[in-house]
Every structure is written in structure tokens, then in C-alpha cells.
Design a protein around this motif. Structure first.
Motif, PDB file in Angstrom:
ATOM      1  N   SER A 194      47.879  47.526  45.227  1.00  0.00           N
ATOM      2  CA  SER A 194      46.479  47.670  45.643  1.00  0.00           C
ATOM      3  C   SER A 194      45.711  46.368  45.428  1.00  0.00           C
ATOM      4  N   ASP A 195      46.449  45.312  45.077  1.00  0.00           N
ATOM      5  CA  ASP A 195      45.802  44.008  44.929  1.00  0.00           C
ATOM      6  C   ASP A 195      45.402  43.520  46.331  1.00  0.00           C
ATOM      7  N   LEU A 216      41.352  54.517  47.178  1.00  0.00           N
ATOM      8  CA  LEU A 216      40.018  53.929  47.381  1.00  0.00           C
ATOM      9  C   LEU A 216      39.632  53.024  46.210  1.00  0.00           C
ATOM     10  N   THR A 217      40.592  52.776  45.305  1.00  0.00           N
ATOM     11  CA  THR A 217      40.325  51.845  44.200  1.00  0.00           C
ATOM     12  C   THR A 217      41.460  50.836  44.217  1.00  0.00           C
ATOM     13  N   ASN A 226      31.512  49.911  47.997  1.00  0.00           N
ATOM     14  CA  ASN A 226      32.135  48.770  48.689  1.00  0.00           C
ATOM     15  C   ASN A 226      33.654  48.850  48.684  1.00  0.00           C
ATOM     16  N   THR A 227      34.250  49.125  47.491  1.00  0.00           N
ATOM     17  CA  THR A 227      35.726  49.179  47.468  1.00  0.00           C
ATOM     18  C   THR A 227      36.196  50.291  48.396  1.00  0.00           C
ATOM     19  N   ALA A 228      35.453  51.394  48.424  1.00  0.00           N
ATOM     20  CA  ALA A 228      35.846  52.502  49.300  1.00  0.00           C
ATOM     21  C   ALA A 228      35.803  52.060  50.761  1.00  0.00           C
ATOM     22  N   ILE A 242      44.713  61.267  49.425  1.00  0.00           N
ATOM     23  CA  ILE A 242      43.930  60.116  48.967  1.00  0.00           C
ATOM     24  C   ILE A 242      43.848  60.187  47.445  1.00  0.00           C
ATOM     25  N   ILE A 243      44.033  59.048  46.801  1.00  0.00           N
ATOM     26  CA  ILE A 243      43.972  59.037  45.326  1.00  0.00           C
ATOM     27  C   ILE A 243      43.028  57.942  44.834  1.00  0.00           C
ATOM     28  N   LEU A 244      42.265  58.262  43.793  1.00  0.00           N
ATOM     29  CA  LEU A 244      41.366  57.282  43.164  1.00  0.00           C
ATOM     30  C   LEU A 244      41.677  57.231  41.678  1.00  0.00           C
TER      31      LEU A 244
END
Length: 886
Positions: A194-195, A216-217, A226-228, A242-244
Motif C-alpha cells: 500500500s506504499d 483505503l489506508t 484524502n487517502t480515501a 474493502i479493508i481499512l
């Protein structure tokens, strides 16, 4: 070691472990070595096989029980739904299991993790079930550092396969912990880094056609609008889950709530067709009575509730290693609807620790292993006292800390000699909550390390008569002689291996204000085993995994259960170097940890018993609230006003002992004469039976025990606890009219020459004894572990074994298990011979162990500030921690 060599080693190891798993009987070491050689030939590998063989041997003996759950038997829930649904293709779960095997997990462990996560999933709702709305609330109790993350990652994978679409993981309160959790889930579930700078496939995602879940993170950014937006995913694109992964603080939770609400603006007040799962890791974490606005437990938990409330179909699962978490206890921390809403009303699941887990049992409860691991710190108070301030200057470090550094260097050399040079090896130092003090400690250690390094460089290849003149070499030799002389290497071998210890040796200060990151993965990519000394405070101790932790040094003193247990970073897995691990703690902490470890063991036993009696999580909640130790957690809050509090207490399944005894010779003379009188008349006329360590009188009327205790003279600081014990005996007397009495009198003990007198048990007198005529026993324990089995029949002992380890008899049998099979109170009477000049003996002491099953029977106990002060001693208040994330 190059990366290719590491990969090759991993591949051979995996092939070997898989091969061994199919063998009908447990293989011998010779068989394992032979098989390893054969596989090495196939791979064309000519390197060292010792590590591979050690890992394979470890995997052969690693087992994990199924755990035990407590459910609400009256609820209309079918926990077999997982097995009835034939439409599920377990894509994520299978990929995760394959990932764990590639990581070197023993096949039996992967299988048992799969079984356990399937069982936990059964306690959740079937996401495809009919009905417009439902919610489930549960708690999973694990062990510190025993693989809770691996467990909930497995649960997430299975839940996603079954149809859960929106998954939130709340990972502690620190940035570094959230980042670490994101990295793990990237590898084990999302399958993509996720980088934002490096979006490549990793871990499970290396399989062709893997259906990557959305996140979303990312590793750098917690959840915000914003990150979302940047993630490029739309919430209504639910073809994939979807995972946060978020932090537990008010700001983040509020942002998520607002975002979800806005997305659903057109869809009424609830998101109706998206089953959601929320995992609250360290469910007790923001429950500290903190005054920091963003971590206020009432507010964080209210926001969690609101987020759950946005979904018509939701499941909340808390994960914790400290079941005294405030979700049970602290009535002042939440208003009623919050507490009601997050209480695990549907299920509580206790995970078993694997057989190879290095946990509280080995470190604190098992006397034999504990003596080889734990080292008391007696010299820190003059250098860095418990109650130091932020700007106190540190002039020097305690000798015991330098000694621990010597141990660490020698232990690393031995690990290298064992072929573990490519593995990480760490030392943890936690002596202050203040960032400037942590830095000062690091600077002193750094200076010392530099001097040792220079001494080693000049002397490691020299003859002993030359090297032994150097003061730093003397320190290392001393550490070797005292701690590791039996570890399988000679001093000559260790000395010549010292040089390589410093090749990748680094010191870190880890707190939320420092930009140093203890990034083991970076070194792994280069095939390097890092040798790290990590200095820090709360953020070091909470949740962060310290790889290859070998030496721990902690001089902190908090009696807050959750904070303290979470500081136990020294628990975990130590394959191939468990015998080298050492834990340095103050005597107070050793006593308190041992006490908590015993209490936690009793709680798990309590869950098993309650399941048998068909009780529900609600009853367990009541029991935990009336547990004597729950007071210490709530009392701090309640007693600010200084008024007395009356609280209910249950002693079901607990041992209460006179761990503070009077050293007054007249008092002891009267107590011994009381013992003799009762012994002569057979405690009310019962026959005396011989045991391995004294005598037992069975089925003594409880009134006789009560009379004995009332007349037994305790030290004034224990008198209150004695009267509580007598009251509780009276409360359960109608149900349990008989008790057993053990007169513990070991055959080798001194004394016992006159008729009806006991032989003595020698006990060491710890330092820092209270003033006056009292002696506080080590670890607050009077009886030796295993005493409660005395007088039990062989079938009863067998039954205790089964309780400890299920059908395989894998677990360590403890007094809690013996207590479970006795089913009546037991009075133990001791004559103690103090070892040390400060106290003269012999001294009379007693303990009474209560059977399980009286959870809902309580007595009223009055407590006040004086009581609190006595119980708490120093208060190491988490509020003062500097390294909470700002």
C-alpha cells in the motif's frame, strides 16, 4: 548471507517440514537430519543445515489446542452456518494458509489456525443471512505476542470469502503500530504493497489472478478523506471487499464516520446491503484512564458505536491479551449505552497458546524455568528512580543494565555460533516514560557499546591471559560464566565469535517523537540479521513486535493490569534460543507479573468451567467485575474523592494466601501451638493420610476451618484479607460443607522433630522488606507450584492433565487445574524458614484455595484510599507517558 541463500534455506526448510508432517510418528533428530541432507542434495545446497534442522524439530512438536468459547446459549444463532454453506470458495483463506506455510509455519499450526478461525467465524453472523438488520458482539482473548494478528488476519480472510464486504481493523493508538499492522495485512490479505511509491504485488498477491481486496489506508497514511479519495476505490464498487487499518483515536474515527455518512446520504440512515466486520485490536488499549482528549475511551468507543450503527449488518470483535480490559470493568469510563453496545454479549473465545509459546507460564509461574529466566533489578533506584521527572539529569546507568548489555552481546555470539547469524536479535530497555531520559539512556549505552566493541576488536583473537586483563572482556566473561556456561559453547568459542556481533549492531530510541524506525524488514531484504538495542517507553512496550527479543530490561512499576501485561514484550516464540532469554525486572514487578499471570490462567479456566455449566458471557462479565483484582483497575478512578467504596467480590476458583506474614516470635509461637492442637484432634476427628510432602485430612467440616482461621494471627496488613476469606467460606458453606486440609511438611526440611510439628520449607527473603514485624513473600506466593495436587487420587490427577491440555495432554498442568478437580475448599498450612539474616524463623503461614463454580456468590468488601495505597505502592501513571502519539 545473500538473499538467494536465505530464500534457498527457506525453501529447503518448507520442503522438510511438509515432508515431516506426513510421517505417522514423531521423527527423531537423526531422522530429521537425514531427511534434511537428502533435500539439500536435491536443491544443490551446501550451506549450514543446523538452523533448518532446529526449525523442523520445533515444527514437529508445535501444537495448538482448539481454544474454548463461551456463548449466549439462549440466543437464536446457528454457529454451524459456515459448514452448511456450500457456495463459498475459500480463495482468501487458502491463499493466507499458503502464505503462512511459506513463512515457515508448521503445517499443524496452519491447520489449527484454520480450524480456530472457522470456529470464530461461526460465532459471527452469516453475511448472506436473511433479515434486514443484525449485529453481533464478541471478544477473543489471546496471549501477549502469541499471534493474535495472525488469528484475526485469518478471520478477515475467511469473513471476506463468506461475504463480508467492509472490514475495519482498529490497530492500537500509535502510528508505528498501525503501520506495522497495515504492512502485515498488505502481505497476508490485500496482496499488494500500500506504499503509494511502490504499488507492487507482495505476499498472497504473487499468485496469478489473486482478487486483491481494496484498501483505503496505506502504510504512510491513516484514514482521512484524502487517502480515501487517492486510493482510487469507490465504496459502492463491492465486487471486492474493502479493508481499512486505522488508529484508535477520536479524530480518525470521526473522519471515517463522516465519510461513510456522506457516501450514504441518499440511502436513508443506514447502509443496508453491506455486511461489515470491525476488528478492535487491543480492545483494552484506549481504556487507560487518560486525560488526552483524542484518546478518551468514552469518545473513542462512542465513535466506534456510531460507525457500527451506520451499517444495518455489523459484527464487532475485540481482540485482547488482558481480559481485565475495561470493557468489562470500568463503569466510570463509559456511559451505559456505550458499555452495553460493545460488551461481548454473543461470544467470548479464549485462544490456546501453542506448545512452543514462551509465555507467562514459563517466565513467571513455572518455578524451574522462571528461575533461569528472570533476574531481579536491585540497583536502579539510585540511578533512575521509579519516580523520576522529565528533566532529571541522568549521571550514569545502573550496573545491572550494563550487565544486561554484556549478556546480550554474549547471547548474540552464541546465537551466531548456532547458525542464527541471519536471524534478528534484540534487547529491549524500558526504564522511563520521558523522551529526554530515554535519549540519555541510549547515549550511555551507545558509549558503553563502543568501548566493548573496541575491547573485543583488540582482544577476541588474543590468548586468555592477555584478553582477561581488559575490564570489558572481564564483564563479558562474567556474563558468560554466570548465565551461559551450559549453553553448549565454550568461552573460547564465544570469545572468537564476539567480533562478528558488532557487524550489524544498532541502538534505537523508539517513541512517537523519534523518527527512528525499527524496520526489521529492510534488513531482511538484504539478508541481514539485525542486532538491535531498543530503548523506549509505552510505544515500545505496546503491541510493537520486537523481533528475536533475547534480553529485556524493564524498571517500571505500574499496577494497571492492561498496561503492565502489554509491556510483556518478552513473551512470544523463541525457536532455537529460548534458553538464552533473560528478563530483568524490579522485585515488585516480578511479584505483580506472577500474580497477574496466575489470575489470567484462572480466568481461562473459569471460561472453560462456565461453558460446561452453560453460562453466558454476561455471567463471565459479572465474575470479572467481582474478581478481587478488578478493584485495582476501577479503584484509581473511583477513589479520587477519597470516600469509601463497597464492592462485591467472588473468590471462585482462586487461591488466597497469607503472603504478608508476621515475624513476631510470640505470634508465631501461638500460631504453631494452634496448628499442633488442631493436628492432634485430627481437625475435628478426621484420619490423617500421608502425601508426597506432608499430610492430608479429607472432608473436614468447614466450621473447623473457619474456627482455625479466626484464631490464626495474621500481620495487620493481611488481617482484612483474612476476614474476607472467612466471610466467603461462610457464604459457600451451605453448598460446600466439607474441605480438605494439607499440612505441608517436606521430607528434607529442617525441624519437625517434636510430634505434631511441621518440617520447614526454605524461602528466600527478598530485598526492600516493609518496615516493622512483617515479611512479604517472593512473588506474593506461599505454596510451591504443584502443592494443590497433594492428596488427590491418581484418576483426579489424570483428569487435571486432560483439563490442562485436552486429549493430547499438551498443556502444563497447574494448580488451577488441580483446583478444578478437587471441587471443595482446601486449606494449606506451612512452616517457613527464611533464608537471609533479616528475618528469624520458623514462621507460620496459610493459603486457602476455593473451588470453581461459585461465580455468582459474592461478599461485600469495603475499600478506601489507604487500601488502594497499600495495594498499589508506586503509581506509574500512563497519563504521564510522553510517547502517546500527538
Amino acid at each position: 548471507m545473500s538473499m538467494t541463500a536465505v530464500t534457498q534455506e527457506r525453501n529447503i526448510s518448507n520442503a522438510l517440514i511438509s515432508g515431516l508432517a506426513n510421517m505417522p510418528e514423531t521423527p527423531t533428530r537423526e531422522q530429521v537430519e537425514e531427511k534434511a541432507k537428502q533435500i539439500a542434495v536435491i536443491f544443490g545446497y551446501e550451506g549450514d543445515l543446523r538452523n533448518i534442522v532446529a526449525e523442523a524439530m520445533e515444527s514437529v512438536v508445535t501444537r495448538m489446542g482448539a481454544g474454548v468459547s463461551l456463548v449466549d446459549f439462549d440466543a437464536k444463532h446457528d454457529d454451524q452456518w459456515v459448514h452448511k454453506r456450500e457456495d463459498v470458495d475459500w480463495t482468501y483463506a487458502r491463499a493466507y494458509e499458503e502464505f503462512l506455510r511459506n513463512e515457515g509455519w508448521p503445517p499443524q499450526m496452519v491447520q489449527s489456525l484454520s480450524d480456530v478461525t472457522t470456529r470464530i467465524l461461526g460465532h459471527l453472523q452469516d453475511p448472506l443471512s436473511e433479515g434486514t438488520s443484525w449485529n453481533r458482539r464478541g471478544l477473543v482473548i489471546g496471549h501477549v505476542q502469541s499471534g493474535k494478528t495472525a488469528n484475526y488476519t485469518g478471520l478477515i480472510a475467511r469473513a471476506a470469502d463468506a461475504g463480508y464486504k467492509f472490514i475495519v481493523v482498529i490497530a492500537g493508538i500509535h502510528n508505528n503500530l498501525r503501520r506495522q499492522t497495515q504492512q502485515r495485512i498488505d502481505e497476508a490479505f490485500i496482496g499488494r504493497s500500500s506504499d503509494p511509491e511502490d504499488r507492487r504485488n507482495i505476499g498472497v498477491g504473487l499468485t496469478l489472478g489473486y482478487p486483491h481486496p481494496a484498501t483505503l489506508t496505506n502504510i504512510n497514511g491513516d484514514f482521512n478523506k484524502n487517502t480515501a479519495a487517492k486510493s482510487g476505490w469507490k465504496i459502492n464498487d463491492f465486487s471486492k471487499p474493502i479493508i481499512l487499518i486505522i488508529k484508535k483515536n477520536v479524530t480518525t474515527l470521526t473522519a471515517l464516520h463522516k465519510w461513510l455518512k456522506a457516501l450514504n446520504a441518499g440511502g436513508g440512515d443506514r447502509i443496508s446491503d453491506v455486511p461489515m466486520l470491525l476488528i478492535d485490536d487491543e480492545a483494552d488499549n484506549a481504556s487507560i484512564n487518560t486525560n488526552k482528549e483524542d484518546l478518551d475511551p468514552t469518545k473513542t468507543n462512542a465513535m466506534i458505536r456510531r460507525i457500527l450503527g451506520l451499517f444495518a449488518k455489523s459484527c464487532y470483535v475485540g481482540y485482547t491479551a488482558t481480559p481485565f480490559a475495561n470493557i468489562f470493568i470500568n463503569p466510570d469510563a463509559y456511559d451505559d449505552d456505550v458499555r452495553e453496545e460493545l460488551f461481548p454479549r454473543d461470544f467470548i473465545y479464549c485462544l490456546d497458546a501453542p506448545t512452543t509459546y514462551f509465555g507467562a507460564e514459563k517466565v513467571f509461574l513455572n518455578e524451574e524455568t522462571s528461575d533461569s529466566i528472570v533476574r531481579p533489578i536491585d540497583d536502579c533506584e539510585n540511578f533512575i528512580p521509579y519516580s523520576h521527572k522529565r528533566d532529571d539529569s541522568i549521571h550514569e546507568l545502573p550496573p545491572s543494565l550494563y550487565r544486561a548489555l554484556d549478556e546480550f552481546i554474549v547471547a548474540r555470539a552464541i546465537r551466531n555460533l548456532r547458525g542464527q547469524a541471519g536471524k534478528h536479535c534484540s534487547m529491549m530497555v524500558n526504564v522511563s516514560r520521558f523522551v529526554p531520559v530515554q535519549r540519555a539512556v541510549r547515549d550511555f549505552l551507545s558509549l558503553r557499546e563502543k568501548k566493548i566493541r573496541e575491547a573485543v576488536l583488540a582482544n577476541y583473537a588474543m590468548p586468555e591471559d592477555v584478553s582477561s586483563r581488559n575490564i570489558y572482556m572481564q564483564g563479558l566473561k562474567q556474563a558468560f560464566d554466570d548465565e551461559y556456561a551450559d549453553a553448549g559453547s565454550t568461552w573460547a568459542e564465544v570469545k572468537s565469535a564476539l567480533h562478528d556481533v558488532f557487524e550489524h549492531f544498532h541502538l534505537f530510541v523508539i517513541n512517537s517523537k523519534s523518527d527512528e524506525v525499527l524496520d526489521y524488514t529492510r534488513y531482511e531484504k538484504e539478508g541481514v540479521g539485525l542486532t538491535a538495542v531498543a530503548v523506549g517507553g509505552l510505544s515500545l512496550s505496546r503491541g510493537l513486535t520486537i523481533e528475536g527479543l533475547t534480553i529485556s530490561y524493564m524498571y517500571r512499576n505500574t499496577k494497571m493490569y492492561d498496561t503492565l501485561m502489554q509491556m510483556g514484550r518478552w513473551f512470544g516464540y523463541r525457536p532455537g534460543f529460548e534458553d538464552l532469554c533473560r528478563v530483568h525486572l524490579s522485585r515488585d514487578s516480578i511479584n505483580w507479573y506472577s500474580h497477574i499471570a496466575g489470575a489470567a490462567e484462572e480466568l481461562v479456566q473459569q471460561v472453560k468451567r462456565m461453558r460446561r455449566d452453560r453460562l453466558s458471557p454476561k455471567d463471565f462479565g459479572f465474575y470479572v467485575r467481582s474478581h478481587p483484582d478488578s478493584l485495582l483497575i476501577t479503584a484509581v478512578n473511583k477513589m479520587r474523592s477519597g470516600k469509601k467504596e463497597t464492592v462485591e467480590q467472588s473468590f471462585s476458583g482462586r487461591l488466597r494466601e497469607s503472603y504478608i506474614v508476621s515475624t513476631d516470635s510470640e505470634v508465631n509461637a501461638r500460631n504453631f501451638s494452634l496448628i499442633t492442637d488442631h493436628w492432634k484432634n485430627g481437625f475435628g476427628g478426621q484420619p490423617q493420610e500421608l502425601t508426597e510432602k506432608g499430610f492430608v485430612f479429607k472432608d473436614v467440616p468447614v466450621q473447623v476451618i473457619e474456627d482455625f482461621l479466626i484464631q490464626f494471627e495474621c500481620h495487620s496488613t493481611f488481617a482484612g484479607q483474612k476476614s474476607d476469606v472467612v466471610s466467603y467460606l461462610e457464604r459457600i458453606a451451605a453448598k460446600r460443607p466439607w474441605a480438605d486440609v494439607l499440612l505441608i511438611s517436606p521430607s528434607g526440611g529442617a525441624g519437625g522433630d517434636a510430634p505434631f510439628t511441621l518440617r520447614n520449607q526454605v524461602r528466600v527473603v527478598g530485598k526492600d522488606q516493609p518496615a516493622g514485624t512483617s515479611w512479604r513473600l517472593n512473588k506474593d506466593r506461599v505454596a510451591s507450584r504443584g502443592d494443590e495436587k497433594l492428596g488427590l487420587s491418581d484418576p483426579q490427577r489424570e483428569k487435571a492433565k486432560v483439563l490442562a491440555g485436552g486429549k493430547d495432554g499438551l498443556g502444563a498442568v497447574s494448580d488451577t487445574h488441580y483446583r478444578e478437580v478437587r471441587e471443595k475448599p482446601l486449606l494449606m498450612i506451612h512452616s517457613l524458614e527464611p533464608k537471609g539474616d533479616s528475618v528469624a524463623g520458623p514462621i507460620a503461614a496459610f493459603g486457602i484455595s476455593f473451588p470453581f463454580g461459585d461465580y455468582l456468590t459474592t461478599i461485600n468488601v469495603v475499600v478506601n484510599k489507604v487500601w488502594l495505597k497499600q495495594m498499589q505502592g508506586y503509581v506509574d501513571d500512563p497519563d504521564d507517558e510522553e510517547d502517546y502519539d500527538a
